[in-house]
Enzyme design. Sequence first.
Site, PDB file in Angstrom:
ATOM      1  N   ARG A   1       0.625  -1.088   0.029  1.00 16.72           N
ATOM      2  CA  ARG A   1       0.105   0.189   0.134  1.00 16.72           C
ATOM      3  C   ARG A   1       0.933   1.245  -0.108  1.00 16.72           C
ATOM      4  NH1 ARG A   1       2.383   1.968   3.894  1.00 16.72           N
ATOM      5  NH2 ARG A   1       0.861   3.588   3.918  1.00 16.72           N
ATOM      6  N   GLY A   2       0.098   2.546  -0.199  1.00 15.45           N
ATOM      7  CA  GLY A   2       0.931   3.555  -0.494  1.00 15.45           C
ATOM      8  C   GLY A   2       0.920   4.010  -1.645  1.00 15.45           C
ATOM      9  N   ALA A   3       0.699   5.111  -2.293  1.00 10.68           N
ATOM     10  CA  ALA A   3       0.527   5.370  -3.619  1.00 10.68           C
ATOM     11  C   ALA A   3       1.724   5.118  -4.317  1.00 10.68           C
ATOM     12  CB  ALA A   3      -0.004   6.680  -3.531  1.00 10.68           C
TER      13      ALA A   3
ATOM     14  N   ASP B   1      -2.189  10.699  -1.952  1.00  9.59           N
ATOM     15  CA  ASP B   1      -2.955   9.519  -2.854  1.00  9.59           C
ATOM     16  C   ASP B   1      -2.937  10.304  -4.258  1.00  9.59           C
ATOM     17  OD1 ASP B   1      -3.204   8.224  -0.342  1.00  9.59           O
ATOM     18  OD2 ASP B   1      -3.082   6.717  -1.732  1.00  9.59           O
TER      19      ASP B   1
ATOM     20  N   GLN C   1      -2.287   2.424   9.969  1.00 11.13           N
ATOM     21  CA  GLN C   1      -1.079   2.479   9.210  1.00 11.13           C
ATOM     22  C   GLN C   1       0.087   3.268  10.068  1.00 11.13           C
ATOM     23  OE1 GLN C   1      -4.149   2.910   7.827  1.00 11.13           O
ATOM     24  NE2 GLN C   1      -3.826   2.032   5.773  1.00 11.13           N
TER      25      GLN C   1
ATOM     26  N   ARG D   1      -6.869   0.047  -6.952  1.00  8.95           N
ATOM     27  CA  ARG D   1      -7.032   1.020  -5.853  1.00  8.95           C
ATOM     28  C   ARG D   1      -7.287   2.480  -6.439  1.00  8.95           C
ATOM     29  NH1 ARG D   1      -4.130   0.555  -0.603  1.00  8.95           N
ATOM     30  NH2 ARG D   1      -6.006   2.194   0.044  1.00  8.95           N
TER      31      ARG D   1
ATOM     32  N   ASN E   1      -5.674  12.522   0.589  1.00 10.04           N
ATOM     33  CA  ASN E   1      -4.610  11.407   1.523  1.00 10.04           C
ATOM     34  C   ASN E   1      -5.520  10.679   2.523  1.00 10.04           C
ATOM     35  OD1 ASN E   1      -1.774  10.690   2.203  1.00 10.04           O
ATOM     36  ND2 ASN E   1      -2.103  11.703   4.019  1.00 10.04           N
ATOM     37  N   LYS E   2      -4.882   9.915   3.303  1.00 16.37           N
ATOM     38  CA  LYS E   2      -5.574   8.822   4.183  1.00 16.37           C
ATOM     39  C   LYS E   2      -6.784   9.667   4.862  1.00 16.37           C
ATOM     40  CE  LYS E   2      -5.392   5.325   4.584  1.00 16.37           C
ATOM     41  NZ  LYS E   2      -6.397   4.497   3.887  1.00 16.37           N
TER      42      LYS E   2
HETATM   43  O1  MRU Z   1      -4.776   2.863   2.194  1.00 16.94           O
HETATM   44  P1  MRU Z   1      -3.165   3.222   2.206  1.00 16.94           P
HETATM   45  O2  MRU Z   1      -2.410   2.864   3.297  1.00 16.94           O
HETATM   46  O3  MRU Z   1      -2.571   2.789   0.901  1.00 16.94           O
HETATM   47  O4  MRU Z   1      -3.055   4.812   2.315  1.00 16.94           O
HETATM   48  C1  MRU Z   1      -1.789   5.316   2.209  1.00 16.94           C
HETATM   49  C2  MRU Z   1      -1.783   6.724   2.189  1.00 16.94           C
HETATM   50  O5  MRU Z   1      -2.764   7.450   2.486  1.00 16.94           O
HETATM   51  C3  MRU Z   1      -0.461   7.537   2.349  1.00 16.94           C
HETATM   52  O6  MRU Z   1      -0.169   8.705   2.981  1.00 16.94           O
HETATM   53  C4  MRU Z   1      -0.091   8.079   0.768  1.00 16.94           C
HETATM   54  O7  MRU Z   1      -0.391   6.864  -0.173  1.00 16.94           O
HETATM   55  C5  MRU Z   1       1.153   8.676   0.570  1.00 16.94           C
HETATM   56  S1  MRU Z   1       2.370   7.153   0.751  1.00 16.94           S
HETATM   57  C6  MRU Z   1       4.084   7.916   0.223  1.00 16.94           C
END
Ligand code: MRU
Length: 352
Positions: free
Chosen positions: A48-50, A238, A197, A91, A248-249
């Site tokens: 996970r993470g963009a 994201d 996370q 995603r 973002n999250k």
């Molecule tokens: O649902 P996730 O864990 O994929 O969400 C991740 C985030 O919101 C991060 O802050 C974002 O992707 C940036 S990662 C460098």
Amino acid sequence: MRDLTPPLEWAGDHIRIIDQTLLPEQVNIIEVRSAAAAVEAMNRLAIRGAPALGAFGALALVVGFDEHEPSTLQEAATRLEQLRTFIGDARPTAVNLRWAVDRVIDHALSSSETLDDVRLALLTEAHRVAEEDAAACREIGRLGHELLRNATTIGTHCNAGRLATAGIGTALAPMYAKAEAGEPLRVLASETRPLLQGARLTAWELHDAGIDVTVLPDAAMASQVLSGQVDAYIVGADRIAANGDTANKIGTVAHALAAREAAIPFYVAAPTSTIDPALPSGVQIEIEQRDAIEVHEIRGKRVTPEGVAITNPAFDVTPERLITAIITEVGVLRAPFQESIADALLRVGASQ
Ligand code: MRU
């Protein structure tokens, strides 16, 4: 001891990833050998993470291509078009995934004359996506470090570190730079419900690197900020719209509001691959809705009464007016973001 297991790695004919759902208790490696396994890993947040999703999705194309062993160029093109949607849509908010999948497929289809060429082009371009992301992380770290020189206590949300990218992270990269420079640093990581996370991943990765990290319930951050105990915020992204509105999250916007009220900087750190110039503002960003079970249950135990409704959006949008600056690999972008973003994209040669 420092855990240097690579979160994401190409192993010749498959992808190896750390299963992030099991951290911090176990550092368990999963071998991804099919497109279906890749999508499943993304959906359940094993990866996970963009930016990490972009690098992983690009490699997943090679796995999905090999699986079907196309025998003509036409079959190869048809298979890649299937994978474009199957992998690229796994995603929907994290634009790096769609961006990397489109980039790698378009490159392979336009530069290949034989089937061997297609496979080689897919793999080479996928590696390039990861290498560029690692380089972007380093530069974001350097630029963010300059901005955060005088900040000692820094707030962050979710995980935007090495687990979330192909490098040292976006929001966490300046923290690594500060620690390396021997500057005083204390990171406040909000736990990031429902999937934690912040509590599980940011805490694990920073603690492992010897950085002073304190985990707080999401609801505890605003009072810390308003009582003057936080010097600055830095978070990842994201998807960033053309006007700077940033997805973002879920929960990020609450941190941005507290930062504005306390008059402390609120920085977003992201590579330019997270910018989606096709969307004029955050209103158009698709927000991924996740399964109600993530809220109904904590560690497999039901915590809500039977019959109650749940909403579980994975992301929210922070309006650009709450963002002090967006730190990218091509510079620190400030308002008016419409202009600074357009300039940054021109510099990286992205189409608008
Ligand atoms: O649902 P996730 O864990 O994929 O969400 C991740 C985030 O919101 C991060 O802050 C974002 O992707 C940036 S990662 C460098």
